[in-house]
Scaffold this motif. Sequence first.
Motif, PDB file in Angstrom:
ATOM      1  N   SER A   1      19.354 -23.827 -15.634  1.00 60.18           N
ATOM      2  CA  SER A   1      20.289 -23.145 -16.550  1.00 60.18           C
ATOM      3  C   SER A   1      20.303 -22.027 -16.180  1.00 60.18           C
ATOM      4  O   SER A   1      21.593 -21.205 -16.249  1.00 60.18           O
ATOM      5  CB  SER A   1      19.846 -23.273 -17.971  1.00 60.18           C
ATOM      6  N   GLY A   2      19.712 -21.156 -15.515  1.00 62.87           N
ATOM      7  CA  GLY A   2      19.809 -19.900 -15.147  1.00 62.87           C
ATOM      8  C   GLY A   2      19.447 -18.944 -16.391  1.00 62.87           C
ATOM      9  O   GLY A   2      19.598 -17.743 -16.489  1.00 62.87           O
ATOM     10  N   ARG A   3      19.022 -19.586 -17.384  1.00 62.90           N
ATOM     11  CA  ARG A   3      18.769 -18.898 -18.865  1.00 62.90           C
ATOM     12  C   ARG A   3      17.194 -19.194 -19.296  1.00 62.90           C
ATOM     13  O   ARG A   3      16.698 -20.210 -19.131  1.00 62.90           O
ATOM     14  CB  ARG A   3      19.783 -19.071 -19.588  1.00 62.90           C
ATOM     15  N   THR A   4      16.656 -18.322 -20.359  1.00 61.83           N
ATOM     16  CA  THR A   4      15.416 -18.806 -20.892  1.00 61.83           C
ATOM     17  C   THR A   4      15.762 -19.231 -22.184  1.00 61.83           C
ATOM     18  O   THR A   4      14.540 -19.682 -23.050  1.00 61.83           O
ATOM     19  CB  THR A   4      14.633 -17.383 -21.082  1.00 61.83           C
ATOM     20  N   ASN A   5      16.852 -19.549 -22.658  1.00 65.01           N
ATOM     21  CA  ASN A   5      17.278 -20.055 -24.048  1.00 65.01           C
ATOM     22  C   ASN A   5      16.995 -21.512 -24.030  1.00 65.01           C
ATOM     23  O   ASN A   5      17.236 -22.119 -22.875  1.00 65.01           O
ATOM     24  CB  ASN A   5      18.578 -19.663 -24.587  1.00 65.01           C
ATOM     25  N   ILE A   6      16.606 -21.918 -25.358  1.00 64.23           N
ATOM     26  CA  ILE A   6      16.447 -23.524 -25.433  1.00 64.23           C
ATOM     27  C   ILE A   6      17.112 -23.653 -26.641  1.00 64.23           C
ATOM     28  O   ILE A   6      17.514 -23.158 -27.523  1.00 64.23           O
ATOM     29  CB  ILE A   6      14.953 -23.844 -25.703  1.00 64.23           C
ATOM     30  N   PRO A   7      17.713 -25.071 -26.757  1.00 64.72           N
ATOM     31  CA  PRO A   7      17.413 -26.275 -25.959  1.00 64.72           C
ATOM     32  C   PRO A   7      18.080 -26.211 -24.547  1.00 64.72           C
ATOM     33  O   PRO A   7      19.553 -25.592 -24.727  1.00 64.72           O
ATOM     34  CB  PRO A   7      17.945 -27.215 -26.661  1.00 64.72           C
ATOM     35  N   VAL A   8      17.916 -26.873 -23.628  1.00 67.66           N
ATOM     36  CA  VAL A   8      18.453 -27.014 -22.380  1.00 67.66           C
ATOM     37  C   VAL A   8      18.557 -28.517 -22.269  1.00 67.66           C
ATOM     38  O   VAL A   8      17.721 -29.341 -22.303  1.00 67.66           O
ATOM     39  CB  VAL A   8      17.726 -26.592 -21.095  1.00 67.66           C
ATOM     40  N   LEU A   9      19.907 -28.868 -22.290  1.00 70.63           N
ATOM     41  CA  LEU A   9      20.093 -30.454 -22.110  1.00 70.63           C
ATOM     42  C   LEU A   9      20.620 -30.756 -20.653  1.00 70.63           C
ATOM     43  O   LEU A   9      21.676 -30.122 -20.214  1.00 70.63           O
ATOM     44  CB  LEU A   9      20.830 -30.850 -23.279  1.00 70.63           C
TER      45      LEU A   9
END
Length: 88
Positions: free
Chosen positions: A53-61
């Motif tokens: 995702s290139g990000r640290t946020n979750i959730p990643v689907l």
Amino acid sequence: MTAEHKTPITFYGAGWCGDCRRSKALLDRLAVPYEYVDLVADPDRAEEAHALSGRTNIPVLVFSDGSHQVEPTDEELETHLRALGLID
């Protein structure tokens, strides 16, 4: 699901995450199968989610077509599921 069955979604999340609980509830309600990667139980896999995702946020689907969503709203997730033909 056994390893022989490919799920249409890989879901990176954590139990403490409200957005993760909300997205899981939507997938469960819509009966869409997914592989849940618990980043608390398996923190080493957080790098996978970040790389995707290139990000640290979750959730990643991550979807079987290679697309992904990060912190989707229920509407965004449901729209994407429809576009992929995973729900009617």
